[in-house]
Design a protein around this motif. Sequence first.
Motif, mmCIF file in Angstrom:
data_model
loop_
_atom_site.group_PDB
_atom_site.id
_atom_site.type_symbol
_atom_site.label_atom_id
_atom_site.label_comp_id
_atom_site.label_asym_id
_atom_site.label_seq_id
_atom_site.Cartn_x
_atom_site.Cartn_y
_atom_site.Cartn_z
ATOM 1 N N PRO A 451 7.839 -0.290 -14.230
ATOM 2 C CA PRO A 451 6.726 0.626 -14.271
ATOM 3 C C PRO A 451 6.615 2.256 -13.618
ATOM 4 N N ALA A 452 6.490 3.305 -14.121
ATOM 5 C CA ALA A 452 6.538 4.415 -14.324
ATOM 6 C C ALA A 452 5.513 4.762 -13.420
ATOM 7 N N ASN A 453 5.397 5.491 -12.017
ATOM 8 C CA ASN A 453 4.764 6.173 -11.154
ATOM 9 C C ASN A 453 3.740 4.892 -10.328
ATOM 10 N N LYS A 454 4.784 3.677 -10.632
ATOM 11 C CA LYS A 454 4.888 2.793 -9.573
ATOM 12 C C LYS A 454 4.404 3.578 -7.949
ATOM 13 N N VAL A 455 3.837 2.823 -7.590
ATOM 14 C CA VAL A 455 3.080 2.762 -5.876
ATOM 15 C C VAL A 455 3.609 1.917 -5.175
ATOM 16 N N TYR A 456 4.153 1.944 -4.558
ATOM 17 C CA TYR A 456 4.907 0.765 -3.557
ATOM 18 C C TYR A 456 4.531 0.830 -1.537
ATOM 19 N N GLN A 457 3.541 0.235 -1.421
ATOM 20 C CA GLN A 457 3.058 0.316 -0.172
ATOM 21 C C GLN A 457 3.416 -0.634 0.936
ATOM 22 N N VAL A 458 4.001 -0.180 2.728
ATOM 23 C CA VAL A 458 4.298 -0.983 3.111
ATOM 24 C C VAL A 458 3.936 -0.481 4.821
ATOM 25 N N ILE A 459 4.218 -2.094 5.231
ATOM 26 C CA ILE A 459 4.129 -1.537 6.436
ATOM 27 C C ILE A 459 4.799 -0.627 7.589
ATOM 28 N N ARG A 460 4.691 0.100 8.160
ATOM 29 C CA ARG A 460 5.509 0.804 9.230
ATOM 30 C C ARG A 460 6.490 0.164 10.050
ATOM 31 N N ASN A 461 7.637 0.333 10.040
ATOM 32 C CA ASN A 461 8.054 -0.814 10.745
ATOM 33 C C ASN A 461 9.360 -2.023 10.153
ATOM 34 N N SER A 462 8.465 -2.211 8.676
ATOM 35 C CA SER A 462 9.154 -2.977 7.789
ATOM 36 C C SER A 462 9.728 -2.668 6.424
ATOM 37 N N ARG A 463 10.626 -3.532 5.753
ATOM 38 C CA ARG A 463 11.090 -3.605 5.392
ATOM 39 C C ARG A 463 10.573 -2.661 3.881
ATOM 40 N N ALA A 464 10.821 -2.090 2.975
ATOM 41 C CA ALA A 464 11.132 -1.283 1.869
ATOM 42 C C ALA A 464 11.422 -1.634 0.694
ATOM 43 N N LEU A 465 11.663 -2.199 -0.092
ATOM 44 C CA LEU A 465 12.235 -2.327 -1.365
ATOM 45 C C LEU A 465 11.720 -1.287 -2.614
ATOM 46 N N LEU A 466 12.027 -0.542 -3.202
ATOM 47 C CA LEU A 466 11.850 -0.182 -4.146
ATOM 48 C C LEU A 466 12.885 -0.598 -5.651
ATOM 49 N N TYR A 531 6.481 5.871 -6.235
ATOM 50 C CA TYR A 531 6.398 6.466 -4.761
ATOM 51 C C TYR A 531 5.945 5.178 -3.757
ATOM 52 N N LEU A 532 6.668 5.567 -2.575
ATOM 53 C CA LEU A 532 6.266 4.802 -0.950
ATOM 54 C C LEU A 532 5.522 5.277 -0.313
ATOM 55 N N GLU A 533 4.051 4.498 0.261
ATOM 56 C CA GLU A 533 3.303 4.501 1.418
ATOM 57 C C GLU A 533 4.022 3.688 2.845
ATOM 58 N N VAL A 534 4.120 4.411 3.612
ATOM 59 C CA VAL A 534 4.135 3.604 4.823
ATOM 60 C C VAL A 534 2.749 3.768 5.289
ATOM 61 N N LYS A 535 2.427 2.628 6.196
ATOM 62 C CA LYS A 535 1.297 2.348 6.573
ATOM 63 C C LYS A 535 1.273 1.794 7.837
ATOM 64 N N GLU A 536 0.409 2.356 9.132
ATOM 65 C CA GLU A 536 0.263 1.681 10.087
ATOM 66 C C GLU A 536 -0.409 0.155 10.074
ATOM 67 N N PRO A 537 0.580 -0.835 11.026
ATOM 68 C CA PRO A 537 0.305 -1.894 11.193
ATOM 69 C C PRO A 537 -1.072 -2.511 11.406
ATOM 70 N N THR A 538 -1.252 -3.365 11.139
ATOM 71 C CA THR A 538 -2.662 -4.271 11.629
ATOM 72 C C THR A 538 -2.108 -4.788 12.919
ATOM 73 N N ARG A 539 -3.182 -5.163 13.994
ATOM 74 C CA ARG A 539 -2.886 -4.800 15.170
ATOM 75 C C ARG A 539 -3.993 -5.446 16.207
#
Length: 1184
Positions: A451-466, A531-539
Motif C-alpha cells: 500500500p502507498a504511503n504505508k507507515v512502519y513503526q518500530v522500536i529503537r534497536n529492533s529490526r525494521a522490515l520495509l 515511511y519509517l518511524e523509529v520509536k523509543e522502547p518501553t522500559r
Amino acid sequence: MERTRARATVFLMLFLGNLGNALEVPLDPKVLEGLPQPPTITHQSPKDFIIDPRENIVIHCDAKGKPHPSFSWTRNGTHFDIDQDPKVTMRPHSGTLVVDISGEKVESYEGVYQCTARNEHGTAVSNNIVIRQSRSPLWSKERNEPIIVQEGVSLVLQCRPPAGLPPPIIFWMNINFQRLPQSSRVSQALNGDLYFSNVLKEDSRNDYICYARFPHTQTIQQKQPITVTVLNLDAINETVAALYNETDFLSDGSAEERRPTFLIPSGSSSSKMVLRGQVLELECIAEGLPTPEVSWSKVSGEFPAKRTSFLHFQKTLRIVDVSEADAGEYRCTARNRLASVHHTIRVTVKAAPYWISTPRNLVLAPRERGNLICRASGTPKPTITWAMNGIPIENSPKDPSRKVEGDTIIFEEVQTGSSAVYQCHASNEYGYLLSNAFVNVLSETPRVLTPANKVYQVIRNSRALLDCSSFGSPIPKITWFKDSRSSTLDGDPYVLHENGTLEIHVAQALNSGKYTCVARNSLGISENHVYLEVKEPTRILKQPEYKVVQRNRNVVFECKVKHDPSLIPTMTWVKDNGELPDDERFVVDSDSLTITDVTENDAGTYTCIMITTLDQDSASAELTVVEQPDPPTDLELTDQKPRSVQLTWIPGDEHNSPIHMFVIQYSDSLHHHGHWHNLTVVPGTKTTAHLKLSPYVHYTFRVLALNAVGLSNPSLPSRVYKTNPSAPDENPSGVDGFGTEHDNLVISWKPMSGHQANGPGLQYKVMWRQKDVDKEWTSVTVANVSKFMVSGTPTFTPYEVQVQAINDYGIGPEPAVVTGHSGEDLPMQAPDNVQVLVLNSSLAEVHWEPVPPKTVRGRLKGYKVYYWRERSLHKHNPHHVEQQVLTFSGNKSHGMLPGLQPYSLYLFNVRVFNSKGEGPASSNQQFETPEGVPGRPSFLRITNPNLDSLTLEWGPPYDRNGRLTGYTLKYQTVNISDVLGPVEELALPANETSVTLLNLKYSTRYKFYFNAKTGQGAGPVVTEEAATIMDEAMAARQVDIATQGWFIGLMCAIALLILVLLIICFIQRNKGGKYPVKEKEDAHTDPEFQPMKEDDCTFGEYSDTEDHKPLKGSRTPSNGTVHRDNSDDSLVDYGGDGGDGQFNEDGSFIGQYSGKSSARDTAGGHESSEAPSPVNTSAMNSFV
C-alpha cells in the motif's frame, strides 16, 4: 461466498533453481483478475480412505485455476461416468463426489479413485484414493473349557479377536467391566493375549473376558469368559482323579523355583522390519519363579531419549517416528535370582518415498528459463517419473524448450502458450508420492503491491522490515532510496532481501524518514513510498519489589514506566499469569497496584505489563502473606516420671513465616490457679520437650508458637499432671544478717513459693552463732515470715547464720553459712596528728592518722574533712563562714582541698564515719592561702564623651585575692567595617577609679580592655566600646540608611527612571517632533523664565551647541545651595519619595508633581571635601 473468496486468492509461485529466480504471484484480486493460471489441487481425501458404511461416502477434490477448472474421475484406472450412476453427485464448482449409499451395498463403491482438474492451461491430478469400508465382524461362537493350573507355573490366555478394518483395540476385563489388574507378573501382549509369568492362588476366577473395541464404528465385541482355577500340590493330589476325565490338566510337575525363559519371542534371536516414520514396538515376555524382571539395551548405540518409552512393566520397548538410525540389534534380558536369559531382535528400517524437495510452480516470462526439481528419498531408493497434464511425459507432445534429466526438467527459451501442469511421481515397493507443479508463461509490467504511503513503526534497536511486494514478469528488480534519492540503499546498515523487503538490523532514530522502492523490468517501472518511524522502547524504570506483608495489612507494588510519548500505553497487572481477582480490594493506579486488607489467598506472583502497539515490558514480584502461627494441637504427655515428663505436640500452620521457637507454659491449679508461667522454650524445629518438674504441683501445660510476626494463640491445655509431695529440694535464697540497732541482729531471707515448697507445712529453721566464739548453733523454727531478730548482741560483732526449709515430708538440704554483723554504733575517737600543707593559692593538702578499727564500732565508711573560709586577709573584703565538707574513703590518710580562695584564712577539722554516723571531730586547724591574681573589676563605664576625649570609670574587683598593685588599660580604634586599629596601653595606679583620655580622634569608635593586677599577675579583662560624640552619631545614621532595603530599592528606582528619561529624550531629539505639552509651553509669553520642558526633557532652549552653558531658567545662590523656587519641574522632584507622577506611552509627563524632597542637593563647585556634610539632621532622622 468463501469458495468465491478462495478462488480470488490464487497462489502462483515462480522458483527457478540454479538457472533462475523465484516469483510469488500476489493474492490481490485486482492483480489476479487478468492473470491466467493452470489448475492446482487444493484439497483431496487421504490416500487410504476408510469409510463408515452407515454414512454417505464423500470423496474430496477441490482445485483452483484461471479459468476455473473442470473435474473428472477414474475408478480402478478407467473413466468413472458419474452421470450414469444416480447415487453419485458432484458438488457445484468442485470435484468432490458424494455417494448416497442408502439401499446400496457399500462394497460396490470400494476401489481406487483419482480426480482430474483441467482448464485450457493444463491438467492437475490427485493422489490415488483407496476407498475401503470399515469392518467389525462378530466373534465366532466357541466354548472355553475351564483351566486348572498348578500354583507357580506359567499361563497364557489367548484372545484371538476377529480381523477388522482397522484392527481392534484389545483389553481384558471381568464380568463387571472392571479392568483386570496387571503387573510385572501378569501383562497383556501386543497381540492381545494375557500372559502369566507364574500363577498364584488369587489368580483363580471365572470371568477372564477379552474385549475388542473397533474404533471406526465404536463397537465392542467380547470373547466368552474363561475360568481359571489355581491349585497347590496337595489339592491336586486329592482332586486329580475326579477331574482328569473331564478337564484338561495342564500341570505335570511341582511348583519349584525356575530359571527365566521367554514365552515370546521364541528362541535366542528374531528380526523385525519397520518403516521410517512409523512406531517400532518390541516385546519380551518371560516366565519363571520368582517373577523375572525385563530390561532392554541396544547392542550398538543408545536409545533416542526423546522418542523412547517402556511400557507394560518394561516388557515393551516403544520408539516413535522411527528413522534409519534406529536400525540395529536390540537385546532384552529377563532376570530373577536364579539366572538371566537374553534375546536379540535385529531391526531393519525401510522407507516409503518421502520428499526432499517437491517441484514448485514456475511463472516465467517469454524466453526465460527455469527448473522443475523433484527430489525424493526412500529405502529402497524410489523411482522418479514425470507426466505433463496427466500424460506420461514420454507420450506428451515434444517441446524443444523442455529437457528432462532424471528428477529435473529444464526449461530454456520458453514460449507463450507453453503453460502446462507437470506431475512428479516417486514410488518404491512401500508406497508412492505424487506432486503437481505448473509452468505458467506470462508477460506483465511491474506492479508494487505494498500500500502507498504505508507507515512502519518500530522500536529503537529492533529490526525494521520495509515491504516492497511486487509482481511482474519478468521478475522485477527492486531498488530502494531514502529521502532525496541521492543513492540506492545497499550495504550496512541496509539488507535487501530477494523478495524486495528492505531490512535495517538495528533501527535508530536517524533511520526515520521517507523511503521509496522502485520495481523495474524490461516492460516498465513502478514505484511506491513508505515511511519509517523509529520509536523509543518501553522500559520499566522501577520494578515491583518482593513483599512480605502481614494479613489484613495493605501492600503497594510500584511499577514506573518510560515509553515513547507518541505511543499509547496500557498498564496491565496479572497474578500468577492470570487475571487479577475481581475484588475491590485490588486498586490499580497509573504506576502502582494496591491491595488492601491482604488475605492468604492474595499470595502469589504479580506482574506489571506495559503494552504499546509496538512493544511491551514486564516485571514481576512475589507477595508472601504472613501472620502469626496457628496454635499447636494434640498435646500429649508421655514418659511420665516423678520429676519429669515428655510433652509432644503438632505444630499449627506457620503461615509462610517459619516458627523460630515454641514457648511452653504451665499453670499450677494447686497453688496459683489460673496463672500461667513460662517453663521453657525449644527451637522451632522440635515438637517434643523433656520437662523437669517440681513435687507437689498440679501441672497443666500449653504451647505457643513464635515466628517473625509474633506469638500464636495458646494451644488447648494438656491434661492435668500431678506430682507427689516430698521434702524441700532447696533452701531460701537471699539470706542476710545485719543489725538495725547496736544490740541486735536481724536475719532475713526471700520467702519460698508454694512451687518451691515441694509439700504442705512449709517452715523455716533459723540458726545463728557468734563467729569464732560459739560452737553450737542457736535455732528457732518460724513460718509465714521472711526475717527474725536476735536481741542482746554485742555491737558490730560477726555472726554466722543459716536458714533451712522444712515441710511435712522432711527437711531441706544443708543450708549455706552466711556471715553477717550485729548493729553498729557511732565511732568513739577522732583522727590524730592532723596536718595541712598549702600547695598554692587555691589548693591545700590535709593529712591525718587513721583511727583504730575497734573505735569505729561498725563498717568504716571513710573520713570527712570539714573546712571553711574564716576571712580574707585583705581589709576591704567581707568575713565569710561558709562550711564545706569533702569525703574520703576509709583507706585514705590524706586528701586535697581544691577551689580555695587566695589570700584567705581557712579553718578545718577531720572526722571518721561508719554506717551509723560520724564520730567526734578533731581539733580545728587553720592555714592561710597566698596571693592570687585578682578578679574582674566590678564595673567599667564610659562617661562624658566629647569630640576628642572620653572618661572611663571603674570599681575594684570584688575578689582582690591579694594587694592590688595597679590597673592596665588598653584601647584601639574600630572602623565601620569592624577593622581594629593599633593598640594603645596605659598603666594606672591601684588607688585610681577613673581616667580621662584626651586627644582622641573625633568621629571614631574605640574599644577598651581593662583589668586589675596583684603581685601574682593580671586578672581577667573587662571590655567596653565607646565613640566620640559627633562623628559617632553621623556614622550610625549613615550605616542605618545605607543598610535599609527600602533605601537601596529607592536608589535603584531613581536610577532606572533617569535612564528611561534619557532614552526618551534621545528619541525625541532625533525625531524633532513636539508633544501637546510642548505646544502649551510654547504659548508662554515670558521668554526669560521657562522651566524644564516636558516634551524633550531640556531646560529652556538647551541644544547640542550649549553643552557647557549654565542651565537657562535655573538660579544658583551664592552659598552653593539650590533653593526651591516657583518651578515644580526639577528632576530631583521626579525621584522623590511618594511621587505619583507618570509618563504616558508617548513620553509626556502627566499628573501633578508630588512628594518633593525635603532638602535639595548642593550645587557643584562650592563643596569642601573636608567639611562636614551639610545634611539637615532632622531630615536624616526622618529616614531612620
